[in-house]
Design a protein around this motif. Structure first.
Motif, PDB file in Angstrom:
ATOM      1  N   PHE A   1       3.096  29.236  21.282  1.00  6.62           N
ATOM      2  CA  PHE A   1       2.572  27.791  21.918  1.00  6.62           C
ATOM      3  C   PHE A   1       3.463  26.717  22.092  1.00  6.62           C
ATOM      4  N   SER A   2       4.162  26.739  20.845  1.00  8.93           N
ATOM      5  CA  SER A   2       5.028  25.702  20.739  1.00  8.93           C
ATOM      6  C   SER A   2       6.020  25.327  21.740  1.00  8.93           C
ATOM      7  N   LYS A   3       6.754  26.665  21.830  1.00  7.49           N
ATOM      8  CA  LYS A   3       7.956  26.853  22.854  1.00  7.49           C
ATOM      9  C   LYS A   3       7.030  26.622  24.447  1.00  7.49           C
ATOM     10  N   TYR A   4       6.027  27.466  24.479  1.00  8.00           N
ATOM     11  CA  TYR A   4       5.354  27.386  25.876  1.00  8.00           C
ATOM     12  C   TYR A   4       5.019  25.834  26.206  1.00  8.00           C
ATOM     13  N   LEU A   5       4.418  24.961  25.261  1.00  5.26           N
ATOM     14  CA  LEU A   5       4.003  23.789  25.830  1.00  5.26           C
ATOM     15  C   LEU A   5       5.210  22.610  25.718  1.00  5.26           C
ATOM     16  N   GLU A   6       6.146  23.147  25.109  1.00  6.10           N
ATOM     17  CA  GLU A   6       7.285  22.029  25.051  1.00  6.10           C
ATOM     18  C   GLU A   6       7.669  21.334  25.982  1.00  6.10           C
ATOM     19  N   ASP A   7       7.523  21.891  27.477  1.00  5.86           N
ATOM     20  CA  ASP A   7       7.983  21.061  28.664  1.00  5.86           C
ATOM     21  C   ASP A   7       7.045  20.684  29.581  1.00  5.86           C
ATOM     22  N   LYS A   8       5.716  20.897  29.283  1.00  2.00           N
ATOM     23  CA  LYS A   8       4.616  20.415  29.953  1.00  2.00           C
ATOM     24  C   LYS A   8       4.216  19.023  29.662  1.00  2.00           C
ATOM     25  N   PRO A   9       3.647  18.487  30.775  1.00  3.52           N
ATOM     26  CA  PRO A   9       3.295  17.013  30.689  1.00  3.52           C
ATOM     27  C   PRO A   9       2.306  16.710  29.385  1.00  3.52           C
TER      28      PRO A   9
ATOM     29  N   ARG B   1      -0.370  20.876  10.895  1.00  6.60           N
ATOM     30  CA  ARG B   1       0.697  21.053   9.992  1.00  6.60           C
ATOM     31  C   ARG B   1       1.437  22.426  10.173  1.00  6.60           C
ATOM     32  N   LEU B   2       0.761  23.458  10.599  1.00  6.86           N
ATOM     33  CA  LEU B   2       1.467  24.548  10.876  1.00  6.86           C
ATOM     34  C   LEU B   2       2.419  24.325  12.038  1.00  6.86           C
ATOM     35  N   TYR B   3       2.179  23.735  13.213  1.00 10.14           N
ATOM     36  CA  TYR B   3       2.480  23.430  14.497  1.00 10.14           C
ATOM     37  C   TYR B   3       3.759  22.483  14.138  1.00 10.14           C
ATOM     38  N   GLU B   4       4.021  21.733  12.920  1.00 16.16           N
ATOM     39  CA  GLU B   4       4.990  21.005  12.828  1.00 16.16           C
ATOM     40  C   GLU B   4       6.139  21.788  12.167  1.00 16.16           C
ATOM     41  N   ASN B   5       6.104  23.126  12.070  1.00 17.97           N
ATOM     42  CA  ASN B   5       7.010  23.920  11.653  1.00 17.97           C
ATOM     43  C   ASN B   5       8.096  24.406  12.795  1.00 17.97           C
ATOM     44  N   TYR B   6       7.318  24.141  14.161  1.00 20.58           N
ATOM     45  CA  TYR B   6       7.698  24.875  15.302  1.00 20.58           C
ATOM     46  C   TYR B   6       8.265  23.703  16.147  1.00 20.58           C
ATOM     47  N   SER B   7       7.453  22.626  16.391  1.00 16.69           N
ATOM     48  CA  SER B   7       7.926  21.535  17.404  1.00 16.69           C
ATOM     49  C   SER B   7       7.075  20.265  16.712  1.00 16.69           C
ATOM     50  N   SER B   8       8.023  19.039  16.452  1.00 21.03           N
ATOM     51  CA  SER B   8       7.269  18.156  15.966  1.00 21.03           C
ATOM     52  C   SER B   8       6.418  17.503  17.315  1.00 21.03           C
ATOM     53  N   LYS B   9       7.117  17.490  18.373  1.00 18.86           N
ATOM     54  CA  LYS B   9       6.680  16.959  19.476  1.00 18.86           C
ATOM     55  C   LYS B   9       5.276  17.604  19.812  1.00 18.86           C
ATOM     56  N   ILE B  10       5.103  18.990  19.750  1.00 17.01           N
ATOM     57  CA  ILE B  10       3.624  19.612  20.118  1.00 17.01           C
ATOM     58  C   ILE B  10       2.816  19.223  18.752  1.00 17.01           C
ATOM     59  N   ALA B  11       3.222  19.111  17.872  1.00 15.49           N
ATOM     60  CA  ALA B  11       2.148  18.992  16.421  1.00 15.49           C
ATOM     61  C   ALA B  11       1.975  17.434  16.773  1.00 15.49           C
ATOM     62  N   LYS B  12       2.530  16.526  17.255  1.00 15.15           N
ATOM     63  CA  LYS B  12       2.280  15.077  17.560  1.00 15.15           C
ATOM     64  C   LYS B  12       1.196  14.962  18.722  1.00 15.15           C
ATOM     65  N   LEU B  13       1.560  15.740  19.573  1.00 10.94           N
ATOM     66  CA  LEU B  13       0.562  15.769  20.823  1.00 10.94           C
ATOM     67  C   LEU B  13      -0.854  16.583  20.143  1.00 10.94           C
ATOM     68  N   PHE B  14      -0.827  17.227  19.330  1.00  9.93           N
ATOM     69  CA  PHE B  14      -1.758  18.093  18.896  1.00  9.93           C
ATOM     70  C   PHE B  14      -2.728  17.041  18.088  1.00  9.93           C
ATOM     71  N   ARG B  15      -2.007  16.148  16.979  1.00 13.86           N
ATOM     72  CA  ARG B  15      -2.476  14.971  16.129  1.00 13.86           C
ATOM     73  C   ARG B  15      -3.062  14.043  17.292  1.00 13.86           C
ATOM     74  N   ILE B  16      -2.362  13.518  18.116  1.00 11.64           N
ATOM     75  CA  ILE B  16      -3.070  12.664  19.040  1.00 11.64           C
ATOM     76  C   ILE B  16      -4.195  13.031  19.915  1.00 11.64           C
ATOM     77  N   ALA B  17      -4.212  14.373  20.359  1.00  7.13           N
ATOM     78  CA  ALA B  17      -5.444  14.706  20.919  1.00  7.13           C
ATOM     79  C   ALA B  17      -6.473  14.787  20.138  1.00  7.13           C
ATOM     80  N   HIS B  18      -6.414  15.139  18.699  1.00  6.16           N
ATOM     81  CA  HIS B  18      -7.379  15.041  17.818  1.00  6.16           C
ATOM     82  C   HIS B  18      -7.957  13.563  17.413  1.00  6.16           C
ATOM     83  N   GLU B  19      -7.201  12.647  17.389  1.00  8.48           N
ATOM     84  CA  GLU B  19      -7.132  11.363  17.211  1.00  8.48           C
ATOM     85  C   GLU B  19      -8.130  10.822  18.234  1.00  8.48           C
ATOM     86  N   GLU B  20      -7.456  10.939  19.561  1.00 13.23           N
ATOM     87  CA  GLU B  20      -8.331  10.477  20.771  1.00 13.23           C
ATOM     88  C   GLU B  20     -10.007  11.246  20.915  1.00 13.23           C
ATOM     89  N   LEU B  21      -9.984  12.421  20.477  1.00 11.39           N
ATOM     90  CA  LEU B  21     -11.192  13.068  20.609  1.00 11.39           C
ATOM     91  C   LEU B  21     -12.203  12.250  19.489  1.00 11.39           C
TER      92      LEU B  21
END
Length: 191
Positions: free
Chosen positions: A124-132, A165-185
């Motif tokens: 998922f980190s790889k797949y989502l990397e270039d998505k808006p 935190r697991l996603y941070e091992n693969y992509s800091s961008k995707i982990a950051k978006l995951f964290r932002i999504a959680h905060e917005e929710l």
């Protein structure tokens, strides 16, 4: 007798509208009954609006046509590993864009997405990397919106933070978006 006729007319109109939106409920149900996963995916709603028109519940008009089978249909959608193929993930992204929490069908969808996110962080980190960013955040919001952030669900949210935190091992961008999504929710639920 009159009530049955009115219900039949309403159901018939609802089916016509759904067919006009490109969703053939009879074909969707047939694909499910025959366990034809490819045909089912092809018939499955393409947007969250369509999804809610098929599987949702409206407090004014009541259950949508496939409300009672939403759980089984969503489980079937995620029952095949082909859901992880890029073209099917594209469909999931499109489906979750603009989604919001609601009981039942959106909740079932979110739980299934959550499961595959936990099982496949590298992919998922790889797949989502270039998505808006907005599309990715909506995808994550759909996945993590269930259960509501209440004290009795604190274990779930601790596990969620572990997943981020697991996603941070693969992509800091995707982990950051995951964290932002959680905060917005969380902010949305606090309003």
């Amino acid at each position: 007798m009159i009530r049955k006729v009115v219900v039949s007319i309403i159901c018939g109109l609802s089916s016509m509208v759904l067919f006009a939106q490109g969703i053939d409920l009879e074909r969707l149900n047939k694909a499910f009954t025959q366990k034809d996963w490819l045909a089912f995916v092809d018939c499955f709603p393409k947007s969250f609006t369509e999804f809610m028109e098929v599987y949702g519940y409206d407090t004014v008009t009541g259950a949508k046509p496939m409300y009672d089978v939403a759980y089984e249909h969503i489980k079937f959608l995620f029952s095949d590993n082909r859901i992880l193929e890029s073209e099917n993930l594209d469909k999931l992204l499109q489906l979750t864009y603009g989604s919001y929490w609601d009981a039942d069908a959106p909740s079932y969808l979110g739980l299934e997405i959550n499961c595959i996110l936990i099982q496949h962080p590298a992919m998922f980190s790889k797949y989502l990397e270039d998505k808006p960013d907005m599309v990715v955040k909506d995808f994550f919001k759909c996945a993590i919106a269930t259960p509501h952030p209440e004290p009795e669900n604190s274990d779930y949210y601790e596990e969620l933070m572990d997943t981020i935190r697991l996603y941070e091992n693969y992509s800091s961008k995707i982990a950051k978006l995951f964290r932002i999504a959680h905060e917005e929710l969380m902010d949305e639920w606090c309003e």
